[in-house]
Design an enzyme around this catalytic site. Structure first.
Site, mmCIF file in Angstrom:
data_model
loop_
_atom_site.group_PDB
_atom_site.id
_atom_site.type_symbol
_atom_site.label_atom_id
_atom_site.label_comp_id
_atom_site.label_asym_id
_atom_site.label_seq_id
_atom_site.Cartn_x
_atom_site.Cartn_y
_atom_site.Cartn_z
ATOM 1 N N HIS A 35 1.164 0.427 -37.238
ATOM 2 C CA HIS A 35 1.371 -0.996 -36.649
ATOM 3 C C HIS A 35 1.379 -1.937 -37.608
ATOM 4 C CE1 HIS A 35 0.351 -4.307 -33.953
ATOM 5 N NE2 HIS A 35 1.345 -4.044 -33.297
ATOM 6 N N ASP A 48 7.940 -6.382 -37.370
ATOM 7 C CA ASP A 48 8.419 -7.583 -36.821
ATOM 8 C C ASP A 48 9.564 -8.329 -37.402
ATOM 9 O OD1 ASP A 48 6.469 -7.366 -34.248
ATOM 10 O OD2 ASP A 48 5.168 -7.508 -36.246
ATOM 11 N N GLU A 80 11.175 -4.656 -34.459
ATOM 12 C CA GLU A 80 10.856 -5.261 -33.209
ATOM 13 C C GLU A 80 11.728 -6.594 -33.619
ATOM 14 O OE1 GLU A 80 7.817 -8.004 -30.519
ATOM 15 O OE2 GLU A 80 7.022 -6.208 -31.799
ATOM 16 N N HIS A 104 4.875 -11.469 -37.749
ATOM 17 C CA HIS A 104 4.889 -11.381 -36.348
ATOM 18 C C HIS A 104 4.779 -12.568 -35.630
ATOM 19 C CE1 HIS A 104 2.379 -10.967 -32.741
ATOM 20 N NE2 HIS A 104 2.885 -9.994 -32.564
ATOM 21 N N GLU A 122 6.187 0.401 -37.666
ATOM 22 C CA GLU A 122 6.299 -0.612 -36.892
ATOM 23 C C GLU A 122 6.628 -2.074 -37.657
ATOM 24 O OE1 GLU A 122 5.944 -3.983 -33.919
ATOM 25 O OE2 GLU A 122 4.591 -3.279 -35.407
#
Length: 259
Positions: free
Chosen positions: A8, A38, A110, A51, A36
């Site tokens: 993450h 952003d 994301e 993020h 993962e």
């Protein structure tokens, strides 16, 4: 443990999130197979990996990402907040991250947006994914259904997934309408029955964010196909020492993608 481990924002439990340091540390762990990240857009349209909607928490700068240029963001230190050993880390561009991990990790990108905050975000991200020939190595996720629909409209072959921290009764039907083959869900909302139902419908669940061994083990026992997203891949490693076995896939097994 057969479940895939997803780092993450990189190995963000030990390194500053969404930086090259966190990604390098994640890549150094053999059982991490997914990353993962952003992505947002700078004022001048550069997809950057960060993020928060502002740079205040994770950099030495101030202001909203959308109001700052790539050059301005690049001058900020994105590592010192995590420790002096990370001083000099920068906010990376999506280009840099894709180049870094291509062929080594699959990437959950994301789209970090709200409403119409970032016109053109989906197009810019897909441009960079195509440029690196990584369409088969990524899944595009978002809390915003419109962003997923736009991504599928621009690139029908891209895999997309909804992010949600709830379990409404109509969730499966919503996922089908969005063309999702992936669901990123807060781990407390996932159970064995729902995981099985998702998988039967061609949708792979990823549980987030799981940083303790007990929860990891409980999810693994629910279903071996649940992907587990964590800030602490080292906790995952401790499970191995207790008798779990990691899944180490070969790339040619990914023709069917998640399963």
């Amino acid at each position: 443990m057969n479940n895939f481990c997803v780092a993450h924002r990189g190995f963000s439990g030990k390194a500053p999130e969404n930086t090259r340091a966190a990604f390098k540390l994640a890549m150094s762990v053999p059982y991490v197979k997914w990353l993962e990240i952003d992505v947002q857009l700078t004022r001048d349209g550069v997809p950057v990996v960060i993020h928060d909607f502002s740079v205040d928490r994770t950099t030495t700068g101030k202001g909203k990402v959308k109001d700052l240029t790539w050059r301005e963001i690049r001058t900020m230190d994105a590592g010192i907040w995590k420790g002096s050993q990370f001083e000099g880390e920068q906010v990376p561009s999506l280009d840099e991250v894709l180049q870094m991990v291509k062929g080594r990790l699959k990437v959950n990108i994301e789209l970090k947006t709200s409403g119409d905050m970032y016109p053109g975000l989906e197009e810019k991200v897909l441009e960079r994914v195509r440029a690196h020939q990584m369409l088969s190595e990524v899944v595009i996720t978002s809390f915003e259904p419109k962003a997923l629909l736009r991504a599928k409209e621009l690139e029908p072959e891209v895999k997309v997934g909804l992010i949600i921290d709830a379990h409404p009764r109509d969730l499966l039907s919503r996922l089908k309408k969005l063309g999702c083959s992936f669901l990123s869900i807060g781990y407390s909302h996932l159970d064995a029955s729902f995981a099985s139902e998702l998988l039967k419908n061609g949708i792979t669940p990823m549980a987030w964010t799981v940083d303790d061994r007990r929860s990891m083990a409980a999810l693994a026992r629910m279903n071996p196909e649940i992907m587990i997203c964590t800030n602490r891949p080292d906790m995952w490693g401790q499970l191995f020492s207790n008798g779990f076995a990691p899944r180490i896939p070969f790339w040619d097994k990914w023709k069917g993608w998640f399963r």
